[in-house]
Structure formats: structure tokens, C-alpha cells
Write a protein that holds these residues in place. Structure first.
Motif, PDB file in Angstrom:
ATOM      1  N   GLU A   1     -10.199  -0.379  -9.978  1.00 55.25           N
ATOM      2  CA  GLU A   1      -9.503  -1.518 -10.101  1.00 55.25           C
ATOM      3  C   GLU A   1      -9.019  -1.436 -11.544  1.00 55.25           C
ATOM      4  O   GLU A   1      -9.650  -1.384 -12.542  1.00 55.25           O
ATOM      5  CB  GLU A   1     -10.468  -2.664  -9.802  1.00 55.25           C
ATOM      6  CG  GLU A   1      -9.530  -3.822  -9.928  1.00 55.25           C
ATOM      7  CD  GLU A   1     -10.269  -5.214  -9.710  1.00 55.25           C
ATOM      8  OE1 GLU A   1      -9.574  -6.402  -9.977  1.00 55.25           O
ATOM      9  OE2 GLU A   1     -11.250  -5.301  -9.012  1.00 55.25           O
TER      10      GLU A   1
ATOM     11  N   LEU B   1      -3.008   3.742  -2.937  1.00 55.29           N
ATOM     12  CA  LEU B   1      -2.634   2.651  -4.030  1.00 55.29           C
ATOM     13  C   LEU B   1      -2.637   1.138  -3.043  1.00 55.29           C
ATOM     14  O   LEU B   1      -1.971   1.346  -2.124  1.00 55.29           O
ATOM     15  CB  LEU B   1      -1.324   2.913  -4.549  1.00 55.29           C
ATOM     16  CG  LEU B   1      -1.067   3.722  -5.683  1.00 55.29           C
ATOM     17  CD1 LEU B   1       0.269   3.842  -6.119  1.00 55.29           C
ATOM     18  CD2 LEU B   1      -1.865   3.348  -6.751  1.00 55.29           C
ATOM     19  N   GLU B   2      -3.230   0.298  -3.581  1.00 57.81           N
ATOM     20  CA  GLU B   2      -3.166  -1.183  -2.852  1.00 57.81           C
ATOM     21  C   GLU B   2      -2.912  -1.944  -3.981  1.00 57.81           C
ATOM     22  O   GLU B   2      -3.403  -1.944  -5.178  1.00 57.81           O
ATOM     23  CB  GLU B   2      -4.608  -1.519  -2.455  1.00 57.81           C
ATOM     24  CG  GLU B   2      -5.072  -0.638  -1.371  1.00 57.81           C
ATOM     25  CD  GLU B   2      -6.272  -1.054  -0.922  1.00 57.81           C
ATOM     26  OE1 GLU B   2      -6.838  -2.305  -0.917  1.00 57.81           O
ATOM     27  OE2 GLU B   2      -7.156  -0.137  -0.695  1.00 57.81           O
ATOM     28  N   SER B   3      -1.969  -3.056  -3.699  1.00 59.91           N
ATOM     29  CA  SER B   3      -1.752  -4.049  -4.786  1.00 59.91           C
ATOM     30  C   SER B   3      -1.908  -5.389  -4.008  1.00 59.91           C
ATOM     31  O   SER B   3      -1.100  -5.546  -2.931  1.00 59.91           O
ATOM     32  CB  SER B   3      -0.102  -4.070  -5.188  1.00 59.91           C
ATOM     33  OG  SER B   3       0.070  -5.131  -5.974  1.00 59.91           O
TER      34      SER B   3
ATOM     35  N   TRP C   1       7.344  -1.399  -7.168  1.00 58.52           N
ATOM     36  CA  TRP C   1       6.670  -2.682  -6.602  1.00 58.52           C
ATOM     37  C   TRP C   1       6.974  -3.726  -7.747  1.00 58.52           C
ATOM     38  O   TRP C   1       6.318  -5.022  -7.319  1.00 58.52           O
ATOM     39  CB  TRP C   1       5.424  -2.348  -6.502  1.00 58.52           C
ATOM     40  CG  TRP C   1       4.772  -1.643  -5.146  1.00 58.52           C
ATOM     41  CD1 TRP C   1       5.677  -1.404  -4.347  1.00 58.52           C
ATOM     42  CD2 TRP C   1       3.257  -1.160  -4.826  1.00 58.52           C
ATOM     43  NE1 TRP C   1       4.707  -0.372  -3.271  1.00 58.52           N
ATOM     44  CE2 TRP C   1       3.757  -0.419  -3.681  1.00 58.52           C
ATOM     45  CE3 TRP C   1       2.170  -1.208  -5.529  1.00 58.52           C
ATOM     46  CZ2 TRP C   1       2.353   0.291  -3.140  1.00 58.52           C
ATOM     47  CZ3 TRP C   1       1.222  -0.564  -5.057  1.00 58.52           C
ATOM     48  CH2 TRP C   1       1.390   0.308  -3.684  1.00 58.52           C
TER      49      TRP C   1
ATOM     50  N   GLY D   1       1.703  -9.836 -11.784  1.00 54.36           N
ATOM     51  CA  GLY D   1       1.730  -8.827 -10.656  1.00 54.36           C
ATOM     52  C   GLY D   1       2.879  -8.450 -10.307  1.00 54.36           C
ATOM     53  O   GLY D   1       3.953  -8.869 -11.107  1.00 54.36           O
TER      54      GLY D   1
ATOM     55  N   ARG E   1      -3.714  -7.793  -8.655  1.00 53.25           N
ATOM     56  CA  ARG E   1      -4.938  -6.741  -8.414  1.00 53.25           C
ATOM     57  C   ARG E   1      -4.425  -5.369  -7.839  1.00 53.25           C
ATOM     58  O   ARG E   1      -3.755  -5.482  -6.765  1.00 53.25           O
ATOM     59  CB  ARG E   1      -5.965  -7.284  -7.537  1.00 53.25           C
ATOM     60  CG  ARG E   1      -7.062  -6.438  -7.521  1.00 53.25           C
ATOM     61  CD  ARG E   1      -8.263  -7.450  -6.917  1.00 53.25           C
ATOM     62  NE  ARG E   1      -9.222  -6.434  -6.414  1.00 53.25           N
ATOM     63  CZ  ARG E   1      -9.911  -6.164  -5.391  1.00 53.25           C
ATOM     64  NH1 ARG E   1      -9.458  -7.409  -4.441  1.00 53.25           N
ATOM     65  NH2 ARG E   1     -10.784  -5.737  -5.146  1.00 53.25           N
ATOM     66  N   VAL E   2      -4.537  -4.211  -8.670  1.00 51.73           N
ATOM     67  CA  VAL E   2      -4.245  -2.968  -8.328  1.00 51.73           C
ATOM     68  C   VAL E   2      -5.295  -2.058  -8.127  1.00 51.73           C
ATOM     69  O   VAL E   2      -6.170  -2.031  -9.145  1.00 51.73           O
ATOM     70  CB  VAL E   2      -3.023  -2.149  -9.068  1.00 51.73           C
ATOM     71  CG1 VAL E   2      -2.633  -0.942  -8.599  1.00 51.73           C
ATOM     72  CG2 VAL E   2      -1.936  -3.157  -9.202  1.00 51.73           C
TER      73      VAL E   2
ATOM     74  N   THR F   1       0.875  -1.109   0.106  1.00 51.74           N
ATOM     75  CA  THR F   1       0.026  -0.050   0.174  1.00 51.74           C
ATOM     76  C   THR F   1       1.062   1.232  -0.010  1.00 51.74           C
ATOM     77  O   THR F   1       2.002   1.358   0.509  1.00 51.74           O
ATOM     78  CB  THR F   1      -0.808  -0.094   1.345  1.00 51.74           C
ATOM     79  OG1 THR F   1      -0.199   0.293   2.372  1.00 51.74           O
ATOM     80  CG2 THR F   1      -1.900  -1.017   1.316  1.00 51.74           C
TER      81      THR F   1
ATOM     82  N   LEU G   1       4.427   2.218  -8.505  1.00 54.24           N
ATOM     83  CA  LEU G   1       4.277   0.736  -9.215  1.00 54.24           C
ATOM     84  C   LEU G   1       5.413   0.178  -9.815  1.00 54.24           C
ATOM     85  O   LEU G   1       5.539  -1.153  -9.631  1.00 54.24           O
ATOM     86  CB  LEU G   1       2.966   1.047 -10.457  1.00 54.24           C
ATOM     87  CG  LEU G   1       1.844   1.622  -9.657  1.00 54.24           C
ATOM     88  CD1 LEU G   1       0.823   1.901 -10.952  1.00 54.24           C
ATOM     89  CD2 LEU G   1       1.072   0.158  -8.842  1.00 54.24           C
TER      90      LEU G   1
END
Length: 131
Positions: A121, A65-67, A31, A129, A71-72, A5, A28
Motif C-alpha cells: 500500500e 494496480l488498484e486505486s 488516473w 487521490g 489509496r493505491v 484497476t 497512475l
């Protein structure tokens, strides 16, 4: 399940969309998301969300942001409770929601601290991912 996050407070001014695009792309990529076209699409979604918040929102602007594995989810919160809606494009805009719909799996709106939060989403990254 791995979860990453990031939370960014974005200044509520005309420079906000560009600053948000750069920050989200950097996060991103950090990540492990490497597909250039996917990152560009994510940047467009973020830019549209932040632009709408600057133009039509109010109060503070928060980007999250959440991954979750592949799924982002990107969300932008502002101080307005007015729900965004699709409208016919004109010289003043009206293309944002259509762009978001074209570049995402879907979007929703929820009440958030007296305002709203728009959640999007993103489509799955072609390379999978984050690493």
C-alpha cells in the motif's frame, strides 16, 4: 467509492523493472496522480518488487494496480512460494524491503496460484487521490 484497476503481465527478464516502472507511472498519471515525487516513489517500489520477482521468483510475473479513492495498492505475483524477508545489505542487494518499507504504508504476502503475491500500500499522494 471509485475504484480503478490495471493488470500487466511483465516479461521475466532483466528489462522487466524498467518496463514496469514506465507502465505504472503512465497508468497512475493517467488516473490523475500528478505529484512527481510521489510518482517517483511509486516507481521505486514497483522496481524493487519486480526486481525481487525476477531475481528470486519464477514462472510468470504479474503486476496489478488498484486505486480506491486515495489509496493505491501495487502487487506483484510470481511462481515462487518463498516469502521475501529483510536482510542485511551487501554488494548483492538486500536494500529492497527497506526501500519498500520506507516508501509505503505497509506490505504483505499472500499465496497466489502456487506462488506468492506481494502487496504494497503506497503512502497517500500529497495532492489527494486521482481526479
Amino acid at each position: 467509492m471509485s475504484e480503478l484497476t490495471a493488470h500487466l503481465d511483465v516479461p521475466l527478464d532483466r528489462a522487466a523493472p524498467a518496463a514496469a516502472r514506465r507502465a505504472v507511472t503512465a497508468v497512475l498519471a493517467g488516473w490523475g496522480f500528478r505529484d512527481a515525487d510521489w510518482l517517483d516513489a511509486a516507481a521505486v517500489v514497483v522496481s524493487e518488487l519486480v526486481t525481487n520477482a525476477v531475481r528470486h521468483g519464477g514462472g510468470c510475473l504479474a503486476l496489478h494496480l488498484e486505486s480506491h479513492d486515495e489509496r493505491v495498492i501495487v502487487s506483484v505475483a510470481d511462481g515462487s512460494s518463498v516469502v521475501p524477508r529483510r536482510r542485511a545489505p551487501d554488494n548483492g542487494g538486500g536494500r529492497g524491503i527497506a526501500l519498500i518499507e520506507a516508501l509505503s504504508e505497509g506490505w504483505s504476502v499472500e499465496n497466489y496460484r502456487g506462488g506468492k503475491r506481494v502487496l504494497v500500500e503506497l503512502v497517500r499522494c500529497p495532492q489527494g487521490g486521482a481526479a
